[in-house]
Design a protein around this motif. Sequence first.
Motif, PDB file in Angstrom:
ATOM      1  N   LEU A  28      43.485  50.631  36.515  1.00 39.03           N
ATOM      2  CA  LEU A  28      42.961  50.327  35.191  1.00 39.03           C
ATOM      3  C   LEU A  28      44.072  49.933  34.227  1.00 39.03           C
ATOM      4  O   LEU A  28      43.917  49.017  33.414  1.00 39.03           O
ATOM      5  CB  LEU A  28      42.180  51.522  34.649  1.00 39.03           C
ATOM      6  CG  LEU A  28      40.882  51.874  35.403  1.00 39.03           C
ATOM      7  CD1 LEU A  28      40.274  53.147  34.838  1.00 39.03           C
ATOM      8  CD2 LEU A  28      39.886  50.721  35.324  1.00 39.03           C
ATOM      9  N   ARG A  29      45.197  50.628  34.318  1.00 39.66           N
ATOM     10  CA  ARG A  29      46.307  50.327  33.429  1.00 39.66           C
ATOM     11  C   ARG A  29      46.912  48.967  33.735  1.00 39.66           C
ATOM     12  O   ARG A  29      47.540  48.348  32.878  1.00 39.66           O
ATOM     13  CB  ARG A  29      47.386  51.405  33.515  1.00 39.66           C
ATOM     14  CG  ARG A  29      46.947  52.775  33.031  1.00 39.66           C
ATOM     15  CD  ARG A  29      48.160  53.670  32.809  1.00 39.66           C
ATOM     16  NE  ARG A  29      48.939  53.220  31.666  1.00 39.66           N
ATOM     17  CZ  ARG A  29      48.734  53.613  30.410  1.00 39.66           C
ATOM     18  NH1 ARG A  29      47.758  54.457  30.135  1.00 39.66           N
ATOM     19  NH2 ARG A  29      49.491  53.168  29.439  1.00 39.66           N
ATOM     20  N   SER A  30      46.743  48.462  34.971  1.00 47.44           N
ATOM     21  CA  SER A  30      47.348  47.185  35.346  1.00 47.44           C
ATOM     22  C   SER A  30      46.822  46.032  34.517  1.00 47.44           C
ATOM     23  O   SER A  30      47.509  45.020  34.341  1.00 47.44           O
ATOM     24  CB  SER A  30      47.116  46.908  36.837  1.00 47.44           C
ATOM     25  OG  SER A  30      45.738  46.686  37.104  1.00 47.44           O
ATOM     26  N   PHE A  31      45.594  46.165  33.979  1.00 53.07           N
ATOM     27  CA  PHE A  31      45.102  45.106  33.088  1.00 53.07           C
ATOM     28  C   PHE A  31      44.801  45.616  31.673  1.00 53.07           C
ATOM     29  O   PHE A  31      44.757  44.830  30.736  1.00 53.07           O
ATOM     30  CB  PHE A  31      43.851  44.419  33.675  1.00 53.07           C
ATOM     31  CG  PHE A  31      42.675  45.308  33.929  1.00 53.07           C
ATOM     32  CD1 PHE A  31      41.762  45.580  32.922  1.00 53.07           C
ATOM     33  CD2 PHE A  31      42.458  45.868  35.180  1.00 53.07           C
ATOM     34  CE1 PHE A  31      40.655  46.381  33.154  1.00 53.07           C
ATOM     35  CE2 PHE A  31      41.357  46.669  35.429  1.00 53.07           C
ATOM     36  CZ  PHE A  31      40.447  46.936  34.412  1.00 53.07           C
ATOM     37  N   TRP A  32      44.620  46.943  31.510  1.00 53.90           N
ATOM     38  CA  TRP A  32      44.339  47.466  30.169  1.00 53.90           C
ATOM     39  C   TRP A  32      45.622  47.771  29.401  1.00 53.90           C
ATOM     40  O   TRP A  32      45.654  47.674  28.167  1.00 53.90           O
ATOM     41  CB  TRP A  32      43.470  48.714  30.261  1.00 53.90           C
ATOM     42  CG  TRP A  32      42.857  49.098  28.950  1.00 53.90           C
ATOM     43  CD1 TRP A  32      43.173  50.166  28.157  1.00 53.90           C
ATOM     44  CD2 TRP A  32      41.819  48.398  28.258  1.00 53.90           C
ATOM     45  NE1 TRP A  32      42.404  50.174  27.024  1.00 53.90           N
ATOM     46  CE2 TRP A  32      41.539  49.096  27.060  1.00 53.90           C
ATOM     47  CE3 TRP A  32      41.076  47.247  28.545  1.00 53.90           C
ATOM     48  CZ2 TRP A  32      40.579  48.682  26.152  1.00 53.90           C
ATOM     49  CZ3 TRP A  32      40.110  46.840  27.635  1.00 53.90           C
ATOM     50  CH2 TRP A  32      39.868  47.551  26.465  1.00 53.90           C
ATOM     51  N   ALA A  33      46.676  48.119  30.111  1.00 52.70           N
ATOM     52  CA  ALA A  33      47.994  48.322  29.502  1.00 52.70           C
ATOM     53  C   ALA A  33      49.004  47.575  30.368  1.00 52.70           C
ATOM     54  O   ALA A  33      49.865  48.173  31.011  1.00 52.70           O
ATOM     55  CB  ALA A  33      48.329  49.810  29.427  1.00 52.70           C
ATOM     56  N   ARG A 119      45.859  41.868  26.188  1.00 54.47           N
ATOM     57  CA  ARG A 119      46.454  43.158  25.846  1.00 54.47           C
ATOM     58  C   ARG A 119      47.956  43.223  26.138  1.00 54.47           C
ATOM     59  O   ARG A 119      48.595  44.231  25.849  1.00 54.47           O
ATOM     60  CB  ARG A 119      45.719  44.280  26.599  1.00 54.47           C
ATOM     61  CG  ARG A 119      44.260  44.406  26.163  1.00 54.47           C
ATOM     62  CD  ARG A 119      43.623  45.650  26.771  1.00 54.47           C
ATOM     63  NE  ARG A 119      44.301  46.867  26.374  1.00 54.47           N
ATOM     64  CZ  ARG A 119      44.113  47.518  25.220  1.00 54.47           C
ATOM     65  NH1 ARG A 119      43.242  47.045  24.335  1.00 54.47           N
ATOM     66  NH2 ARG A 119      44.764  48.625  24.947  1.00 54.47           N
ATOM     67  N   LEU A 120      48.495  42.158  26.699  1.00 50.59           N
ATOM     68  CA  LEU A 120      49.930  42.128  26.951  1.00 50.59           C
ATOM     69  C   LEU A 120      50.690  42.109  25.622  1.00 50.59           C
ATOM     70  O   LEU A 120      50.331  41.385  24.699  1.00 50.59           O
ATOM     71  CB  LEU A 120      50.288  40.879  27.767  1.00 50.59           C
ATOM     72  CG  LEU A 120      51.737  40.771  28.250  1.00 50.59           C
ATOM     73  CD1 LEU A 120      52.039  41.864  29.283  1.00 50.59           C
ATOM     74  CD2 LEU A 120      51.995  39.385  28.848  1.00 50.59           C
ATOM     75  N   ALA A 121      51.702  42.922  25.537  1.00 48.66           N
ATOM     76  CA  ALA A 121      52.500  42.985  24.305  1.00 48.66           C
ATOM     77  C   ALA A 121      53.932  42.536  24.599  1.00 48.66           C
ATOM     78  O   ALA A 121      54.575  43.099  25.485  1.00 48.66           O
ATOM     79  CB  ALA A 121      52.480  44.408  23.747  1.00 48.66           C
TER      80      ALA A 121
END
Length: 341
Positions: A28-33, A119-121
């Motif tokens: 989940l974090r691979s695309f959400w964070a 969501r990429l920062a």
Amino acid sequence: MAGPWVSARTIDGVKLPSDNPHPLARFLRSFWAPTARSMRGWAMASVVVNAGIAVTGAGVRVTGSGLGCPTWPKCTPDSFVPVAHPEVSMINMAVEFGNRLLTFLVLAVGAACVIAALRLAPRRRSLLTLAWLQPVGILLQALWGGVVVRTLLNPFTVGMHFILSIGLMSVCWLLYVRSGEGDGPVRRVVHRDIRRLGHVLVAAAFTLVVVGVMVSGTGPHSGDELASRFDLDIEAMARLHADVAYLVVGLTFALLFALHVSAAPRAAKRAAAALLAVEFAQGVIGYTQWFLAVPAALVLLHVLGASLVWIFALRAATSLRTRDAAPVPGQHAPAQATAVA
């Protein structure tokens, strides 16, 4: 306790997200964070699924299941899912419907790319544009699939279905490449003429794909007895396809030679060598197909090979240039990073 004590990796005492041992949480974090690395991972996943659905689409054709679902968007006139139909085999219906379902997998991967890019920062417009092109292109592909069914597998519409897949693979590959670069101007890493040779190679590879589509639309495995064929001489088309393939191989060898006699990066040399290897493997499959009267299993391998030739041609071309980080406003970029056409 015996042995040294090692703490988890932290930043100011905060445990890093990558330390989460739960596979679902990491997924989940691979695309959400997302990180740049996970963004690239999703882009590569999109390359794979788009190539995969092109191969399964060929599987629909070689099994005679092209009209297994005789209507669109429904599978039958009365149902969105396969039901017994007096004029259609349930096996053919299941094969065609299964390929339709795979579209949702491809769409899900494309959606994950969009979420990751959003969501990429810091957010990068270049990645977001390439990511959005995926779900848009997949939806267009689905609509075109309806045209294919409604035209009773006309070879032109079937061929365009594969060409659209090639376009989607290109977008996915560019997203993969751009995810590993900065947003500065394009900077070539080889001589100008070598980069031009890479462009010519990609154009030749695309021509090879188009001629291959024409050969496929002329030969057997139409997908259904009702399907029409191009009114062309199959032997002449096959010879033309082989001639273009020889041109592509020759250009690839020329690129590899030019890279080895110049101060080219190792990555570019490896990309050209890998492309040449894929081309030789595809050539073996193609000639075996011809001498064995085009068996269905080899058609699937040939479509896979065509997809790989295209992807590896893009890889070879994109290895000849790079982008550095975008220059800070008010500062001049170094002379060696001057943008090139």
